[in-house]
Enzyme design. Structure first.
Site, mmCIF file in Angstrom:
data_model
loop_
_atom_site.group_PDB
_atom_site.id
_atom_site.type_symbol
_atom_site.label_atom_id
_atom_site.label_comp_id
_atom_site.label_asym_id
_atom_site.label_seq_id
_atom_site.Cartn_x
_atom_site.Cartn_y
_atom_site.Cartn_z
ATOM 1 N N ASP A 128 112.220 63.263 100.565
ATOM 2 C CA ASP A 128 113.520 62.256 100.418
ATOM 3 C C ASP A 128 113.863 62.785 98.933
ATOM 4 O OD1 ASP A 128 114.422 61.121 102.618
ATOM 5 O OD2 ASP A 128 113.087 59.214 102.307
ATOM 6 N N LYS A 176 107.191 53.562 106.409
ATOM 7 C CA LYS A 176 106.961 54.550 105.241
ATOM 8 C C LYS A 176 105.989 54.455 104.397
ATOM 9 C CE LYS A 176 111.655 56.717 105.075
ATOM 10 N NZ LYS A 176 112.709 57.044 104.311
HETATM 11 P P1 NAP Z 1 116.856 48.982 101.336
HETATM 12 O O1 NAP Z 1 115.537 49.597 101.031
HETATM 13 O O2 NAP Z 1 117.227 47.837 102.236
HETATM 14 O O3 NAP Z 1 117.757 48.622 99.950
HETATM 15 C C1 NAP Z 1 118.984 48.297 99.689
HETATM 16 C C2 NAP Z 1 119.142 48.107 98.514
HETATM 17 O O4 NAP Z 1 120.486 47.654 98.283
HETATM 18 C C3 NAP Z 1 118.300 46.869 97.849
HETATM 19 O O5 NAP Z 1 118.263 46.891 96.299
HETATM 20 C C4 NAP Z 1 119.619 45.494 98.031
HETATM 21 O O6 NAP Z 1 119.251 44.655 97.043
HETATM 22 C C5 NAP Z 1 120.815 46.351 97.811
HETATM 23 N N1 NAP Z 1 121.947 45.750 98.399
HETATM 24 C C6 NAP Z 1 122.277 45.398 99.745
HETATM 25 N N2 NAP Z 1 123.364 44.912 100.034
HETATM 26 C C7 NAP Z 1 123.939 44.497 98.639
HETATM 27 C C8 NAP Z 1 124.880 43.856 98.170
HETATM 28 N N3 NAP Z 1 125.924 43.035 99.143
HETATM 29 N N4 NAP Z 1 125.145 43.651 96.868
HETATM 30 C C9 NAP Z 1 124.436 44.219 96.073
HETATM 31 N N5 NAP Z 1 123.090 45.204 96.470
HETATM 32 C C10 NAP Z 1 122.984 45.193 97.761
HETATM 33 O O7 NAP Z 1 117.813 50.193 101.871
HETATM 34 P P2 NAP Z 1 117.504 51.679 101.661
HETATM 35 O O8 NAP Z 1 116.492 52.314 102.525
HETATM 36 O O9 NAP Z 1 117.164 52.112 100.169
HETATM 37 O O10 NAP Z 1 118.830 52.417 101.888
HETATM 38 C C11 NAP Z 1 119.964 52.125 101.300
HETATM 39 C C12 NAP Z 1 121.286 53.173 101.562
HETATM 40 O O11 NAP Z 1 120.806 54.375 101.332
HETATM 41 C C13 NAP Z 1 121.857 53.041 103.040
HETATM 42 O O12 NAP Z 1 123.044 53.017 103.103
HETATM 43 C C14 NAP Z 1 121.197 54.139 103.507
HETATM 44 O O13 NAP Z 1 122.004 54.639 104.751
HETATM 45 C C15 NAP Z 1 121.222 55.245 102.582
HETATM 46 N N6 NAP Z 1 120.290 56.324 102.722
HETATM 47 C C16 NAP Z 1 120.469 57.532 102.463
HETATM 48 C C17 NAP Z 1 119.597 58.668 102.902
HETATM 49 C C18 NAP Z 1 120.292 60.249 103.068
HETATM 50 O O14 NAP Z 1 119.349 60.808 103.419
HETATM 51 N N7 NAP Z 1 121.536 60.337 102.726
HETATM 52 C C19 NAP Z 1 118.254 58.306 102.746
HETATM 53 C C20 NAP Z 1 117.934 57.019 102.634
HETATM 54 C C21 NAP Z 1 118.923 56.150 102.652
HETATM 55 P P3 NAP Z 1 118.297 43.246 97.058
HETATM 56 O O15 NAP Z 1 117.047 43.754 96.684
HETATM 57 O O16 NAP Z 1 118.996 42.341 96.253
HETATM 58 O O17 NAP Z 1 118.349 43.024 98.608
#
Ligand code: NAP
Length: 288
Positions: A106, A70
């Site tokens: 998004d 991305k």
């Molecule tokens: P990402 O870039 O990996 O970011 C994840 C975030 O969550 C980071 O800030 C991470 O913190 C934090 N995190 C992960 N595990 C954690 C924990 N145990 N405790 C506290 N914080 C934690 O992932 P993403 O792409 O943003 O996706 C995140 C979520 O959004 C996923 O569940 C995905 O399915 C959902 N999503 C949904 C859509 C939709 O269309 N509905 C679209 C995109 C994403 P650190 O920085 O400290 O690692």
């Protein structure tokens, strides 16, 4: 039926076999009677530039972009939409007059979750849980909607500070650690709570984000971007308290609908996209 004049769309990523986009997009294209086909196109992580060049040379009409490309795809674009430029991530590419134009749907997909319920954001206070890729789109969407103030709660202080700094000129944004007293105060003052971490996602459905549910306002709106399960324990607890809740299904379908519109100039049947998505998720859930 695929013929010699069928136009090609697709999604690039690595891995890509799990993507729900081919099922959702092909159902909508078929229902609209449009002569396109949408395929999952696996691209090696070290072969992005040559794959994009090849897709362009082969006459692709447009494509979605997912993890891990991305941000890496940005230098390969001839132009970027405002949303893609602001969040520095492209999830949709349109081939337009021989040029590759990068968009990010998004942001519109995220905002559709509020719009669908008639929830206005202007002047409200928000908290955002997490500072990853989805949080970036949500943060810009909230700022674009004239939210009053946003507190980002994080476990990794440096990531939160970097995200807040990127948008400091766009509004009242700050990042705090989950264990900071300022986080608890921000949650109790929030009209909107957006959960962007994977906490509570399948298969770890018992995981809860660090929010004191008892401290939230009774009329707070809680939005969890997760769509598997359809109701996380975070949303279940919020609903039990009488709060309005939104899950990630609308965002997923609406970002696809926006991409469909960018490629074809037509608005797809979003309800059909959501129905197909739910049916496919129900089938996938059985595999966990
Ligand atoms: P990402 O870039 O990996 O970011 C994840 C975030 O969550 C980071 O800030 C991470 O913190 C934090 N995190 C992960 N595990 C954690 C924990 N145990 N405790 C506290 N914080 C934690 O992932 P993403 O792409 O943003 O996706 C995140 C979520 O959004 C996923 O569940 C995905 O399915 C959902 N999503 C949904 C859509 C939709 O269309 N509905 C679209 C995109 C994403 P650190 O920085 O400290 O690692």
């Amino acid at each position: 039926m695929i013929t010699g004049s069928t136009k090609l769309l697709g999604v690039i990523g690595a891995p890509i076999g799990h993507s729900l986009s081919p099922i959702i997009q092909n159902a909508a294209l078929h229902a609209a009677g449009l002569d396109y086909v949408y395929a999952a196109l696996p691209v090696r992580a070290d072969a992005l530039a040559s794959a994009v060049r090849g897709l362009y040379d082969a006459g692709i009409a447009g494509f979605n972009v997912t993890i891990p490309f991305k941000t890496a795809i940005i230098p390969l674009m001839n132009a970027l939409s405002e949303d893609a430029r602001r969040i520095q991530a492209v999830n949709t590419v349109v081939v337009e007059d021989g040029r590759l134009v990068g968009h990010n749907t998004d942001v519109a997909g995220f905002l559709a979750g509020f719009a669908e319920r008639g929830i206005a954001l202007t002047g409200k206070n928000a908290v955002l849980i997490g500072a990853g890729g989805a949080a970036r789109a949500a943060l810009w969407g909230l700022l674009r909607s004239n939210i009053s103030a946003i507190t980002i709660g994080v476990r990794t202080a440096a990531k939160g500070a970097a995200l807040a700094a990127d948008f400091a000129a766009d509004g009242d944004v700050r990042a705090v650690s989950f264990d900071d007293a300022a986080w608890i105060a921000a949650c109790s003052d929030a009209d909107i709570v957006v959960q962007t971490t994977p906490l509570g996602m399948m298969p770890h459905t018992d995981a809860m984000p660090p929010v004191d549910m008892a401290a939230l306002k009774d009329d707070a709106v809680l939005y969890d971007l997760i769509y598997t399960p359809a109701e996380t324990c975070f949303l279940r607890e919020a609903r039990a308290r009488g709060c309005e809740t939104i899950n990630g299904e609308t965002m997923l379908a609406a970002q696809g609908a926006e991409a469909f519109h960018l490629w074809t100039g037509k608005r797809p049947d979003v309800e059909l996209m959501k129905r197909v998505l739910r049916e496919e998720l129900a089938r996938n859930t059985l595999r966990y």
